[in-house]
Design a protein around this motif. Structure first.
Motif, PDB file in Angstrom:
ATOM      1  N   UNK A  98       0.835  -1.205   0.000  1.00  0.00           N
ATOM      2  CA  UNK A  98       0.000   0.000   0.000  1.00  0.00           C
ATOM      3  C   UNK A  98       0.868   1.254   0.000  1.00  0.00           C
ATOM      4  N   UNK A  99       1.952   1.235   0.780  1.00  0.00           N
ATOM      5  CA  UNK A  99       2.872   2.374   0.797  1.00  0.00           C
ATOM      6  C   UNK A  99       3.517   2.577  -0.569  1.00  0.00           C
ATOM      7  N   UNK A 100       3.884   1.472  -1.210  1.00  0.00           N
ATOM      8  CA  UNK A 100       4.480   1.553  -2.553  1.00  0.00           C
ATOM      9  C   UNK A 100       3.486   2.119  -3.552  1.00  0.00           C
ATOM     10  N   UNK A 101       2.240   1.669  -3.471  1.00  0.00           N
ATOM     11  CA  UNK A 101       1.194   2.195  -4.361  1.00  0.00           C
ATOM     12  C   UNK A 101       1.033   3.707  -4.153  1.00  0.00           C
ATOM     13  N   UNK A 102       1.054   4.146  -2.899  1.00  0.00           N
ATOM     14  CA  UNK A 102       0.842   5.559  -2.591  1.00  0.00           C
ATOM     15  C   UNK A 102       1.971   6.426  -3.144  1.00  0.00           C
ATOM     16  N   UNK A 103       3.205   5.956  -2.999  1.00  0.00           N
ATOM     17  CA  UNK A 103       4.352   6.712  -3.522  1.00  0.00           C
ATOM     18  C   UNK A 103       4.252   6.829  -5.038  1.00  0.00           C
TER      19      UNK A 103
END
Length: 228
Positions: free
Chosen positions: A186-191
């Motif tokens: 999810x963090x990777x998607x957000x970045x």
């Protein structure tokens, strides 16, 4: 349309914010469709989805060229964005399945580099065509190029040999939603989401600065300067 924004604003008597929707709506469509691309490809087959999406992309590209209002252009640009994820996301999965483990990473890197070059080339080619044939002619030219690429992919892309798909859309969707329970993903998607829209915003509004005094750059010159 990034290189065409000043031209569109002038010819359609629209504000910079209004014509910027022709740039921001396709990525929004991509963001909405991309998570579900794997679901569809897992059921219908990756090679089939890729080829169908490229052919389908020709239709809204043509319709942009025949649009008479800004609203119609924005709508068809949004439709263009809907067909992009089934191409690039599914191709990455196709490479991972069909290439040997030692070659898959290099092939993915090559594919990504080709995508970056294609992104620049499409902007530059659009600008050149627009200066000669107008923005409508530019999109019709891109539609012809896309159709040619679709035919080439259909003829040259091998069928899957290592693909093992899902038997139902519901089962595939359930597997996809499991990824959102992983905080690291999810963090990777957000970045990625933030980086993409930051990039789009910068290259959208810098076009108006470079087209105005003291620069007065043409559409083609803007693409070259922005790339540098």
């Amino acid at each position: 349309t990034q290189s065409l924004l000043p031209m569109l604003a002038q010819q359609l008597h629209a504000t910079p914010v209004a014509v910027s929707f022709t740039v921001s709506l396709p990525p929004l469509a991509i963001a909405l469709v991309a998570p579900w691309t794997g679901v569809i490809a897992d059921v219908f087959g990756r090679q089939r989805v890729i080829v169908a999406a490229i052919f389908a992309l020709v239709v809204p590209t043509i319709m942009v060229g025949f649009s008479t209002t800004l609203g119609a252009i924005v709508f068809w640009r949004f439709c263009q964005g809907l067909f992009v994820p089934p191409i690039f996301a599914t191709t990455v999965a196709y490479i991972a399945d069909e290439f040997p483990p030692g070659e898959a990473t290099a092939a993915t890197g090559l594919y990504t580099a080709a995508g970056v070059f294609g992104g620049f080339l499409s902007r530059f080619l659009t600008a050149l065509l627009a200066e000669t044939f107008g923005w409508r002619g530019a999109f019709l030219g891109l539609a012809l190029l896309t159709a040619a690429i679709a035919i080439g992919v259909a003829l040259l892309m091998p069928k899957e040999r290592s693909f093992s798909g899902s038997t139902s859309l519901i089962g595939s969707a359930r597997e996809m939603l499991q990824h959102f329970r992983n905080p690291q993903l999810v963090a990777t998607y957000s970045v990625g989401f933030c980086a993409l829209f930051t990039f789009i915003t910068i290259f959208t509004f810098i076009a108006f600065r470079l087209a105005a005094p003291p620069f007065l750059l043409s559409t083609a010159a803007f693409v070259v300067v922005a790339a540098i």
